[in-house]
Design an enzyme around this catalytic site. Structure first.
Site, mmCIF file in Angstrom:
data_model
loop_
_atom_site.group_PDB
_atom_site.id
_atom_site.type_symbol
_atom_site.label_atom_id
_atom_site.label_comp_id
_atom_site.label_asym_id
_atom_site.label_seq_id
_atom_site.Cartn_x
_atom_site.Cartn_y
_atom_site.Cartn_z
ATOM 1 N N ASP A 12 1.033 0.576 0.659
ATOM 2 C CA ASP A 12 1.794 1.438 1.579
ATOM 3 C C ASP A 12 1.971 0.911 3.007
ATOM 4 O OD1 ASP A 12 1.549 2.928 -0.694
ATOM 5 O OD2 ASP A 12 0.688 4.697 0.235
ATOM 6 N N LYS A 98 4.983 5.745 -5.793
ATOM 7 C CA LYS A 98 4.135 6.888 -6.142
ATOM 8 C C LYS A 98 4.461 8.085 -5.260
ATOM 9 C CE LYS A 98 0.628 5.252 -3.044
ATOM 10 N NZ LYS A 98 0.927 6.214 -1.967
ATOM 11 N N CYS A 142 -4.832 6.381 0.728
ATOM 12 C CA CYS A 142 -4.297 5.622 -0.405
ATOM 13 C C CYS A 142 -5.096 4.368 -0.719
ATOM 14 C CB CYS A 142 -2.816 5.328 -0.180
ATOM 15 S SG CYS A 142 -1.850 6.846 -0.312
HETATM 16 C C1 VGL Z 1 -0.994 8.346 2.649
HETATM 17 C C2 VGL Z 1 -1.309 10.349 3.695
HETATM 18 C C3 VGL Z 1 -0.207 10.870 3.065
HETATM 19 C C4 VGL Z 1 -1.429 6.919 2.466
HETATM 20 C C5 VGL Z 1 0.102 8.844 1.990
HETATM 21 O O1 VGL Z 1 -0.603 6.072 2.093
HETATM 22 O O2 VGL Z 1 -2.635 6.646 2.703
HETATM 23 N N1 VGL Z 1 -1.701 9.092 3.485
HETATM 24 N N2 VGL Z 1 0.477 10.116 2.202
#
Ligand code: VGL
Ligand code: ZN
Length: 191
Positions: A12, A98, A142
């Site tokens: 991410d 995802k 994540c």
């Molecule tokens: C994430 C919070 C909300 C991440 C994704 O990628 O860690 N954190 N959505």
């Protein structure tokens, strides 16, 4: 250091998690140059690179606008959902998306799917993966869930400690996340 069955898993590294983004992680962009060095090493060794992305619909229970905890972020097709422009992903990097459901959080890359809807675990097994090198954002969400799931699924995991940054909703969340990953069996490593 690296060997035949290693796969680099970048979690991410998207604009919305970097300074200026909708859910900015403090110093989130600092993971980019470190990850780029790993990308180069893996590409030179012809080892696979996987990049996960948070890939949400406009409306999802994951967002505070629909009862969740997070400001809207990484909405499919927006600039915020794009990978950081300086992340030097190889042409053949495998992209795993995802969080596409309207009623799920899906923090773990293992809840995501790549080309043809293939789940991450299957993509990794197809490539003969035994050990995952994991870095990216965010340490306490994540990255943590992806590392813990990877260990549960029987992969060895190397946590790239200088290539992760956390949200820290509560102070210390990232440190605790690292401790939890190490307790579960992850090895920590710095450049
Ligand atoms: C994430 C919070 C909300 C991440 C994704 O990628 O860690 N954190 N959505
Ligand atoms: Zn999200």
């Amino acid at each position: 250091m690296m060997k035949g069955k290693d796969v680099l898993v970048i979690v991410d590294v998207q604009n919305d998690f970097c300074p200026g983004g909708a859910l900015a992680v403090s110093q989130g962009d600092l993971v980019v140059p470190v990850l780029n060095r790993y990308i180069r090493r893996f590409a030179e060794a012809r080892l696979p690179v996987v990049a996960t992305r948070d890939w949400h619909p406009e409306k999802t229970s994951h967002f505070n606008s629909c009862g969740g905890v997070w400001p809207p972020h990484c909405v499919q097709g927006t600039r915020g959902a794009e990978f950081h422009p300086e992340l030097a992903l190889p042409e053949d990097a495998v992209i795993v998306s995802k969080g596409m459901g309207v009623d799920e959080d899906s923090y773990s890359g293992f809840q995501g799917a790549g080309p043809g809807g293939t789940p991450l675990a299957d993509l990794l097994r197809q490539r003969g993966a035994e050990r995952l090198f994991v870095g990216g954002l965010a340490t306490d969400y994540c990255v943590k869930q992806t590392v813990l799931d990877g260990l549960k699924k029987g992969f060895q995991v190397v946590l790239l400690e200088d290539a992760i940054r956390g949200v820290n909703l509560k102070p210390g969340d990232s440190e605790r996340a690292v401790e939890e990953m190490v307790r579960a069996g992850a090895e920590r490593k710095r450049l």
